[in-house]
Design an enzyme around this catalytic site. Sequence first.
Site, PDB file in Angstrom:
ATOM      1  N   LYS A   1       0.851  -1.220   0.168  1.00  0.00           N
ATOM      2  CA  LYS A   1      -0.104   0.014   0.203  1.00  0.00           C
ATOM      3  C   LYS A   1       0.943   1.163   0.012  1.00  0.00           C
ATOM      4  O   LYS A   1       1.869   1.336   0.645  1.00  0.00           O
ATOM      5  CB  LYS A   1      -0.847  -0.034   1.191  1.00  0.00           C
ATOM      6  CG  LYS A   1      -1.892   1.258   1.332  1.00  0.00           C
ATOM      7  CD  LYS A   1      -2.878   1.197   2.402  1.00  0.00           C
ATOM      8  CE  LYS A   1      -2.232   1.771   3.715  1.00  0.00           C
ATOM      9  NZ  LYS A   1      -1.785   3.174   3.622  1.00  0.00           N
TER      10      LYS A   1
ATOM     11  N   ASP B   1      -3.384   4.442  -1.760  1.00  0.00           N
ATOM     12  CA  ASP B   1      -4.430   5.028  -0.752  1.00  0.00           C
ATOM     13  C   ASP B   1      -4.171   6.463  -0.685  1.00  0.00           C
ATOM     14  O   ASP B   1      -3.600   6.886   0.332  1.00  0.00           O
ATOM     15  CB  ASP B   1      -3.992   4.203   0.593  1.00  0.00           C
ATOM     16  CG  ASP B   1      -4.673   4.638   1.854  1.00  0.00           C
ATOM     17  OD1 ASP B   1      -5.828   5.170   1.793  1.00  0.00           O
ATOM     18  OD2 ASP B   1      -4.134   4.345   3.107  1.00  0.00           O
TER      19      ASP B   1
ATOM     20  N   LYS C   1      -7.084   8.317  -0.599  1.00  0.00           N
ATOM     21  CA  LYS C   1      -8.464   8.850   0.109  1.00  0.00           C
ATOM     22  C   LYS C   1      -8.846  10.271  -0.542  1.00  0.00           C
ATOM     23  O   LYS C   1      -8.945  11.182   0.080  1.00  0.00           O
ATOM     24  CB  LYS C   1      -8.040   9.084   1.861  1.00  0.00           C
ATOM     25  CG  LYS C   1      -7.835   7.793   2.377  1.00  0.00           C
ATOM     26  CD  LYS C   1      -7.679   7.943   3.567  1.00  0.00           C
ATOM     27  CE  LYS C   1      -7.418   6.923   4.468  1.00  0.00           C
ATOM     28  NZ  LYS C   1      -5.650   6.500   4.623  1.00  0.00           N
TER      29      LYS C   1
ATOM     30  N   ASP D   1     -12.974  15.511  -2.842  1.00  0.00           N
ATOM     31  CA  ASP D   1     -13.119  17.009  -3.760  1.00  0.00           C
ATOM     32  C   ASP D   1     -14.642  16.921  -4.378  1.00  0.00           C
ATOM     33  O   ASP D   1     -15.339  16.053  -4.463  1.00  0.00           O
ATOM     34  CB  ASP D   1     -11.829  16.888  -4.551  1.00  0.00           C
ATOM     35  CG  ASP D   1     -11.577  18.309  -4.573  1.00  0.00           C
ATOM     36  OD1 ASP D   1     -12.588  19.277  -4.759  1.00  0.00           O
ATOM     37  OD2 ASP D   1     -10.406  18.787  -4.632  1.00  0.00           O
TER      38      ASP D   1
ATOM     39  N   ARG E   1       3.028  -0.738  10.849  1.00  0.00           N
ATOM     40  CA  ARG E   1       4.006  -0.660  11.855  1.00  0.00           C
ATOM     41  C   ARG E   1       4.264  -2.179  12.507  1.00  0.00           C
ATOM     42  O   ARG E   1       5.263  -2.303  12.901  1.00  0.00           O
ATOM     43  CB  ARG E   1       3.727   0.296  12.786  1.00  0.00           C
ATOM     44  CG  ARG E   1       3.813   1.745  12.296  1.00  0.00           C
ATOM     45  CD  ARG E   1       3.487   2.736  13.172  1.00  0.00           C
ATOM     46  NE  ARG E   1       1.653   2.765  12.859  1.00  0.00           N
ATOM     47  CZ  ARG E   1       0.644   3.658  13.475  1.00  0.00           C
ATOM     48  NH1 ARG E   1       1.402   4.562  14.266  1.00  0.00           N
ATOM     49  NH2 ARG E   1      -0.390   3.502  13.219  1.00  0.00           N
TER      50      ARG E   1
HETATM   51  O1  C5P Z   1       0.875   1.037  10.845  1.00  0.00           O
HETATM   52  P1  C5P Z   1      -0.721   0.668  10.894  1.00  0.00           P
HETATM   53  O2  C5P Z   1      -0.705  -0.916  10.552  1.00  0.00           O
HETATM   54  O3  C5P Z   1      -1.637   1.228  11.678  1.00  0.00           O
HETATM   55  O4  C5P Z   1      -0.847   1.421   9.327  1.00  0.00           O
HETATM   56  C1  C5P Z   1      -2.261   1.357   8.666  1.00  0.00           C
HETATM   57  C2  C5P Z   1      -2.102   2.009   7.388  1.00  0.00           C
HETATM   58  O5  C5P Z   1      -3.376   2.026   6.902  1.00  0.00           O
HETATM   59  C3  C5P Z   1      -1.791   3.368   7.328  1.00  0.00           C
HETATM   60  O6  C5P Z   1      -1.044   3.559   6.355  1.00  0.00           O
HETATM   61  C4  C5P Z   1      -3.116   4.322   7.255  1.00  0.00           C
HETATM   62  O7  C5P Z   1      -2.691   5.559   6.675  1.00  0.00           O
HETATM   63  C5  C5P Z   1      -4.001   3.159   6.487  1.00  0.00           C
HETATM   64  N1  C5P Z   1      -5.473   3.340   6.944  1.00  0.00           N
HETATM   65  C6  C5P Z   1      -6.202   3.526   8.260  1.00  0.00           C
HETATM   66  N2  C5P Z   1      -7.250   3.574   8.197  1.00  0.00           N
HETATM   67  C7  C5P Z   1      -8.260   3.774   7.421  1.00  0.00           C
HETATM   68  C8  C5P Z   1      -7.637   3.608   5.894  1.00  0.00           C
HETATM   69  C9  C5P Z   1      -6.201   3.675   5.844  1.00  0.00           C
HETATM   70  O8  C5P Z   1      -5.192   3.155   9.167  1.00  0.00           O
HETATM   71  N3  C5P Z   1      -9.526   3.846   7.464  1.00  0.00           N
END
Ligand code: C5P
Length: 236
Positions: free
Chosen positions: A32, A59, A61, A64, A214
């Site tokens: 992603k 991703d 998002k 607009d 993470r």
């Molecule tokens: O590090 P972590 O596992 O929390 O990363 C989650 C990823 O998913 C991040 O890149 C975050 O921007 C994305 N994301 C999210 N919630 C959403 C959409 C995307 O955490 N609703």
Amino acid sequence: MNNPLYLALDFPDAKHTNEFLAEHELTNIPVKIGMQLFYREGPKLVEKLKNEGYSIFLDLKLHDIPNTVKEAMKNLAGLGVELVNVHAAGGKRMMEAAREGLEAGTSSGQQRPYLIGVTQLTSTDENMLHDELGIQWGLNETIVHYAKLSHSAGADGVVCSVHEVPVIKEACGTSFLTVTPGIRFQNDSADDQKRVATPELARELGSDAIVMGRSITKAQNPKYAYEQAVKEWNHE
Ligand code: C5P
């Protein structure tokens, strides 16, 4: 969609991204790319990773006016990514325009990227919803509402937390895709995510795709963490 586990490449630039993927031998996997990396590196990195065999969830998002989103989606469709998304809060017409843009921008013989609506970020809890966003419904009600709106606008699915997958499938049908971030191993810290779940629970509750960042990228051994996550997710 073949139940992908998207690794969130939340790195500052292409150099860090390429080094991480090479060092931990994470090749040919679903990844992603979010705002952080895309705003720095642009389509070039998407094209490079795609040519190397990665499948890509872009991703960004979008949120607009309909015409702007449509034209933006035309351009994103040309990148040949697998998934793109918009905030469902942008409304039905905006999501319809997103789909029109994707259809117009996909060349014949190519697969149109799946269009996914973002319901509520997994960092949002009910207090935030009421106190900051001024939405008086409960979190679940709001999410189901946005999921139904996305469905009626022709989106292929939504981003949501694992805990919301069953109600969304019930409201929109089992073929409506659920893409779930906020995934953590049992003993991990939740960081800024409020509604977390393990890969195993994601599978049990019917997620179609999961996103992990993470818990893998900051692990002591990212390759091992990635393999563990895939195992849990696939119930191996
Ligand atoms: O590090 P972590 O596992 O929390 O990363 C989650 C990823 O998913 C991040 O890149 C975050 O921007 C994305 N994301 C999210 N919630 C959403 C959409 C995307 O955490 N609703």
